[in-house]
Write an enzyme that holds these catalytic residues in place. Sequence first.
Site, short mmCIF file in Angstrom:
data_model
loop_
_atom_site.label_atom_id
_atom_site.label_comp_id
_atom_site.label_asym_id
_atom_site.label_seq_id
_atom_site.Cartn_x
_atom_site.Cartn_y
_atom_site.Cartn_z
N GLU A 42 0.93 -1.09 -0.03
CA GLU A 42 0.03 -0.02 0.10
C GLU A 42 1.02 1.33 0.06
O GLU A 42 0.88 2.12 0.85
CB GLU A 42 -1.00 -0.14 1.20
CG GLU A 42 -2.15 -1.11 1.15
CD GLU A 42 -3.27 -1.17 2.20
OE1 GLU A 42 -2.87 -0.35 3.28
OE2 GLU A 42 -4.13 -1.73 2.07
N GLU B 70 -6.30 -7.91 -0.80
CA GLU B 70 -6.57 -8.17 0.22
C GLU B 70 -8.12 -7.87 0.33
O GLU B 70 -8.45 -6.69 0.00
CB GLU B 70 -5.89 -7.11 1.35
CG GLU B 70 -4.54 -7.47 1.42
CD GLU B 70 -3.79 -6.11 2.41
OE1 GLU B 70 -4.49 -5.44 3.29
OE2 GLU B 70 -2.63 -6.11 2.29
C1 GAL Z 1 -4.24 -3.02 5.00
C2 GAL Z 1 -2.64 -3.35 4.78
C3 GAL Z 1 -2.42 -4.81 5.64
C4 GAL Z 1 -2.92 -4.72 6.97
C5 GAL Z 1 -4.41 -4.50 6.74
C6 GAL Z 1 -5.37 -4.31 8.16
O1 GAL Z 1 -4.26 -1.62 4.85
O2 GAL Z 1 -2.28 -3.54 3.71
O3 GAL Z 1 -1.02 -4.79 5.86
O4 GAL Z 1 -2.37 -3.71 7.60
O5 GAL Z 1 -4.90 -3.12 6.20
O6 GAL Z 1 -4.87 -3.27 8.71
#
Ligand code: GAL
Length: 661
Positions: A144, A304
């Site tokens: 990110e 994700e």
């Molecule tokens: C996303 C990030 C992950 C994890 C997830 C939950 O923004 O890419 O590494 O932090 O959020 O907080």
Amino acid sequence: MGIHFGVDYYPEHWPRERWETDAKLMQEMGVQVVRMAEFSWFKMEPAEGEFHFEWLEEAVALLDKYGIKSILGTPTAAPPAWIIEKNPEIQPIDRQGRRRHFGGRHHDCQSNQTYRAHIKRFVTAMSQKFADNPGVIGWQIDNELGNSHGDLCMCDSCKARFQKWLEEKYKTIEALNDAWGTAFWSQGYNSFSQVSTPLITAVGENPSAMLDWKCFCSDLIVDFAKWQADIIRENCPKHFITHNYMCFDNKVDYYDLGELLDFVSNDIYPAGHWQKQPHQPESELAASHDVIRGYKKKPFWMMEQQSGMAGWEIMGRALEPGQMSAWAMQSVAHGADAVVFFRWRTCAMGTEQYWHGILGHSGNPGRIYREAKQLTHTFAKYMDEFEGSMPNPEVAIVHNFRQNYAFDIQPNHPELRYVEQLYKYYKALYEKKIPVDFVQDMDDLSKYKLVIAPLQYLMTPRLEQHYMDYVENGGHLVLTMRTGVKDAANLCMTDRELPGRLGEICGIEVPEYDCLIETTGGVLYGKKEYEIQKWCDIIELKGAKQIAEYATGFYKQSPAVTENNYGNGIAWYVGTEPGEELMEDLMSYFTQESDIETLGAAADGVEMMTRESEDKIWLFVINHTNDEQVYHLHDRYTLLEGEKEEFLKPYEVQLFEKNKS
Ligand code: GAL
Ligand code: ZN
């Protein structure tokens, strides 16, 4: 590629003895891919040059044995303490001039050459190590990018680089002084070396300087990613490279970043604790998927997807049964070729110990696991066929990072946000079951029957011409308030009334305007009065016809929305922010006049979306509510998945297909 479902996996958080149980459970669930290691620098290099990739090789091999491939992340979002001890100067400086320290993540300056050298050493070793590993298929660069880099970095390294960037852009300091309008408040510079990063001022800031700063930061992030992509490509030419984006986030121009990547990926947390509760509206999620597809005009991956309750210090709502699956298939409907769930198992330590995954803390498969398994078992068989296919909308909304930056710097109205404004137009289309593409302003617009270009604030002669040509050749274009206000340097234009030359296609001039601070206004459209918000352009007709008029203000009865025939096309001008109801009715009118097809009719929580291959169209009908729903389709399709046509159970996802004639 044939890979469609996966999970984000952190084997290093768990004892080695557990890994095989994880692999087995994953296999049963239908997991084909994991992403790993994007925060594990210390574990892979506990001291300079001492590499320990054995544990990761072991995890990759074990997963591969169960038919699960790996994507590896470069761990550059979390440089370890020994690097910081040796080179504390790589920690970023914020706008207050304070250093941001080790202890969280993203404590790095992206221009710092010492940090780049650490990255070069590490990423070279890692990519060489895994280049020929049969279990590895690709890479995610960093994590990110832009996230947690609030205002990026004001350090001396960034300052020197910003000065160089400006010098390349402007060549002479006089040119910079002109472009930044430094005659104001005695801001003139004698040389580039006097220009600083935007540390906090006593009061106010120069909007032109801030626009360059934001563009510079974006370029820096792209360069930072390229630094890694080049190393990986040199060592692992067979593997793909991607990056996990954050929807509409604007820290980096995602179109530029996309040019480095084989495909883009996205992260979504619709029930995150910071979202609108109980969850982010599905129309907003749909818009994110559409913009993600637009960044590279290609199918994408979800790297994700939320699979459990979200939480750092506080937590969001629990996911209702079926909700996660509906979100997953929604992304597929909008062009995702693969969905990777964050995360496999809820971890017991650190900042994210309440960020729940497919398995809870106990590691026992429960409700979410069963749902994920059911999802993959139902849809895996279609995913190969979907791969590479794309939605094919007739309507486009123009999206551009520079406009976004300009409104960040000067919102005009305290609540005006660029993406939110785009989204208001999007939502009206979404609810009419009309698919939408997001495009960049200079893209070829000719394939779209209707183009909506909100807030074309920064304007160039080239872009004016582009829109004029589109309408001239038969296009239908919607332009809005705050168009043609500024030049590319973020200086107000003075040579014509608003909206500049685009006034010719719209058949209007806007000599005055009103900002609706802490109030709303009214518009009369047809026989009905509607609410409007934020802004009123006071419009004079120069050939256009009025289709709605103001019902409030001293400009009452003057035009609020206009229509003009120009060449073979039509240009509409919307001089205000329509409230939801007016937006719906205006969009009905614009889409009907433009002969746009809707996929069907249903309540707002029911989504319809299509993907097309060369010979087939798939239609997804998704119930995003916990209630039963009915719907009606406007075309004949064959039902492939789902119980009963025209009827949906709570959170049900139905899949239809038809052959292209
Ligand atoms: C996303 C990030 C992950 C994890 C997830 C939950 O923004 O890419 O590494 O932090 O959020 O907080
Ligand atoms: Zn810096």
